[in-house]
Design a protein around this motif. Structure first.
Motif, PDB file in Angstrom:
ATOM      1  N   LYS A  61       0.918  -1.010   0.227  1.00  6.87           N
ATOM      2  CA  LYS A  61       0.368   0.233  -0.030  1.00  6.87           C
ATOM      3  C   LYS A  61       0.953   1.140  -0.108  1.00  6.87           C
ATOM      4  CE  LYS A  61      -4.211  -2.221   2.192  1.00  6.87           C
ATOM      5  NZ  LYS A  61      -5.174  -1.739   3.627  1.00  6.87           N
ATOM      6  N   HIS A  62       1.752   1.391   1.030  1.00  4.58           N
ATOM      7  CA  HIS A  62       2.835   2.323   1.187  1.00  4.58           C
ATOM      8  C   HIS A  62       4.168   2.204   0.578  1.00  4.58           C
ATOM      9  CE1 HIS A  62      -0.385   3.818   2.986  1.00  4.58           C
ATOM     10  NE2 HIS A  62      -0.563   2.722   3.823  1.00  4.58           N
ATOM     11  N   PRO A  63       4.943   3.357  -0.613  1.00  4.29           N
ATOM     12  CA  PRO A  63       6.048   2.827  -0.747  1.00  4.29           C
ATOM     13  C   PRO A  63       7.512   3.056   0.621  1.00  4.29           C
ATOM     14  CG  PRO A  63       5.286   4.625  -1.965  1.00  4.29           C
ATOM     15  CD  PRO A  63       4.177   4.507  -1.319  1.00  4.29           C
ATOM     16  N   LEU A  64       8.082   2.275   0.119  1.00  2.76           N
ATOM     17  CA  LEU A  64       9.000   3.294   0.786  1.00  2.76           C
ATOM     18  C   LEU A  64       9.724   4.565   0.997  1.00  2.76           C
ATOM     19  CD1 LEU A  64      10.507   1.050   3.937  1.00  2.76           C
ATOM     20  CD2 LEU A  64      12.482   0.642   2.487  1.00  2.76           C
ATOM     21  N   PRO A  65      10.250   4.974   2.792  1.00  5.05           N
ATOM     22  CA  PRO A  65      10.482   6.665   1.944  1.00  5.05           C
ATOM     23  C   PRO A  65      12.023   6.137   1.485  1.00  5.05           C
ATOM     24  CG  PRO A  65       9.629   5.651   4.399  1.00  5.05           C
ATOM     25  CD  PRO A  65       9.201   4.754   4.155  1.00  5.05           C
TER      26      PRO A  65
END
Length: 540
Positions: free
Chosen positions: A332-336
């Motif tokens: 769901k979320h790309p890594l920083p």
């Protein structure tokens, strides 16, 4: 004829030799296998070196003027970037990832690439190599023989052997140049008087002097090989490729301590270059920190009397953000961006932590259900822990059947419990209790399971305590209730996580400071309509 492996080898050596080393250079390099390797303890000490002065520097950077070049890395204004800039940034990121892996992984080494047997790449490679060696054989079998192709290969062998020599090995270097004198060999070839077999045997002898002990059996096989020149050349190049790989791995081990001393500045400079080329290079990092700040603001109580919420400290925001990585949803979320080089390590740590949490939840269920009859039996607890871990091994693979695995775990646990009870003259588990126990174990992975949620909450609390400890503190923080049964494994994972986080802070703290400044000082203080004092940053 260089393979992808050899090109990677050249790239690594090129990067190593261009690293700034504080004007220090090794006096020599050995061609034998190094016995001195960088220990895990040394790596941990380096990564844990976030001393009080580091935090003080970060605090000063945070409170200093935003125009300070050092404390606030510059980023380019929005602009249209060219394909060349994108490709350059991709190369910089690749170099950064390679350098980070060499520094962070004490077991990193270059290995020979084994292509899948039926892959297209292997078939193409085999066809090209066969054509290459068939042509050489055809030229040598001509009447008169054609040696130009073979002489070029001898030249390549001479260059490879010379690259293995120490700077002071002048005697052997001169001997190699004399024996492999290409002008003389060409003259001999023109008169059909060249001794290719003798030259090849000399090359094998030199290889035996220069190779690492692990390659002695390969050189011995070369000496015993058939006298066919083409087959001998082919095997010589195969063993030379192995020796090049050994040299690269030895060089990595030799340079690693110096690389570790230079790593923070190197990685920060590389990343700064990427940020300057790509205007949105920190977007995901900003979102990651912003979400954590918003969550903390909602949890901060209103100050009595002043009717205003104090802003959380920058370090609290940052540590909270790191803790969120333990349960990060990569779908769901790309890594920083600042953690991309640690993505694989984070995923492995997350998988290990998830397994430990399930094991802890199961053990907590068992001990809560059984009570006194199994209390004070560490050997039984350890046996149940190992058995559960083994049965759940591979739980993150796509083909793993978790419900079926948990059924197996519950059945084995009931069997072990009954065995332990009967050995100590206790009655066996009644069917009702077995059914309850098995049902609770099989539901442990369900969403919002109270036992699993409790374990996860306490694991995060434990990791937070680890992060908040000063680097000089040598003992682990107290283990929260319910986690004592997995304490050794949990402490090892926490230490690895904190080591990675501390190094990440050292490298990227100037970028985090700039982001935190813009976020914290843009937050509107929440106060009553009658008085609205300025928001205060909590120093804790």
């Amino acid at each position: 004829m260089e393979s992808a492996l050899l090109k990677l080898t050249v790239a690594i050596l090129s990067w190593l030799t261009t690293m700034p080393l504080n004007n220090e250079r090794p006096t020599s390099t050995s061609t034998t296998k190094s016995e001195d390797q960088c220990s895990d303890t040394e790596s941990s000490d380096r990564c844990d070196s976030m001393t009080s002065s580091d935090f003080e520097c970060s605090r000063q950077s945070f409170t200093s003027d935003s125009s300070s070049k050092h404390s606030s890395p510059s980023s380019s204004p929005p602009k249209t970037i060219t394909l060349d800039e994108v490709m350059t940034s991709a190369r910089d990121l690749s170099n950064l990832s390679l350098a980070h892996e060499i520094i962070m992984n004490p077991n990193f080494k270059v290995e020979q690439l084994d292509l899948p047997q039926n892959s297209l790449e292997k078939r193409v490679k085999d066809i090209v190599h066969k054509a290459f060696w068939d042509r050489l054989e055809s030229e040598l079998n001509d009447d008169p023989p054609e040696y130009e192709h073979a002489i070029k290969l001898l030249e390549e062998m001479r260059e490879i052997l010379s690259s293995f020599l120490n700077p002071g090995a002048n005697r052997l270097r001169t001997q190699i140049s004399e024996v492999l004198d290409l002008d003389l060999i060409r003259q001999q070839a023109d008169n059909d008087a060249v001794d290719i077999q003798g030259i090849a045997e000399y090359i094998i002898t030199v290889m035996g002097k220069l190779c690492a002990p692990v390659r002695d059996h390969e050189v011995k096989r070369l000496k015993e090989a058939s006298p066919n020149i083409v087959s001998m050349f082919k095997e010589i190049f195969r063993v030379l490729d192995l020796m090049k790989m050994d040299m690269v791995n030895f060089t990595l081990q030799t340079f690693r301590p110096e690389l570790q001393r230079q790593s923070v500045e190197y990685e920060r400079a590389k990343f700064q270059g990427i940020v300057e080329k790509l205007p949105n290079a920190l977007d995901h990092t900003k979102d990651w920190i912003k979400v954590c700040l918003e969550e903390l603001l909602l949890s901060v109580p209103v100050s009595a009397g002043k009717n205003v919420r104090a802003l959380p400290s920058p370090m609290l925001v940052l540590n909270t953000a790191y803790i969120k990585l333990l349960a990060w949803d990569y779908q769901k979320h790309p890594l920083p961006e600042t953690l991309m080089t640690d993505e694989q390590r984070l995923k492995e740590l997350q998988r290990g932590l998830q397994l430990l949490q399930i094991v802890a939840a199961i053990l907590l269920i068992v001990h809560s259900a059984m009570g006194g009859p199994i209390s004070g039996l560490p050997a039984l607890t350890e046996r149940l822990k190992k058995m559960t871990s083994v049965l759940l091994e591979g739980m993150h693979s796509q083909n793993f059947n978790m419900p079926e695995a948990l059924e197996g775990v519950s059945a084995q646990i009931c069997s072990e419990l009954n065995k332990s009870l009967t050995e100590r003259d206790y009655p066996a588990l009644p069917p009702e209790l077995q059914a309850t126990l098995r049902g609770q174990i099989c539901s442990v992975t369900q969403e919002d399971n109270p036992v699993s949620s409790l374990i996860e909450e306490r694991v995060q609390l434990y990791f937070k305590s680890f992060l908040a400890m000063p680097s000089s503190h040598l003992t682990a923080p107290p283990t929260p209730g319910g986690l004592a049964m997995i304490q050794p494994e949990l402490a090892a994972l926490a230490a690895s996580f904190v080591s990675m986080v501390n190094f990440n802070k050292q490298v990227y703290m100037p970028f985090y400071v700039g982001i935190l400044k813009s976020l914290l000082f843009s937050v509107e203080p929440q106060s009553s309509p009658r008085e609205a004092p300025a928001a205060q940053v909590n120093p804790q």
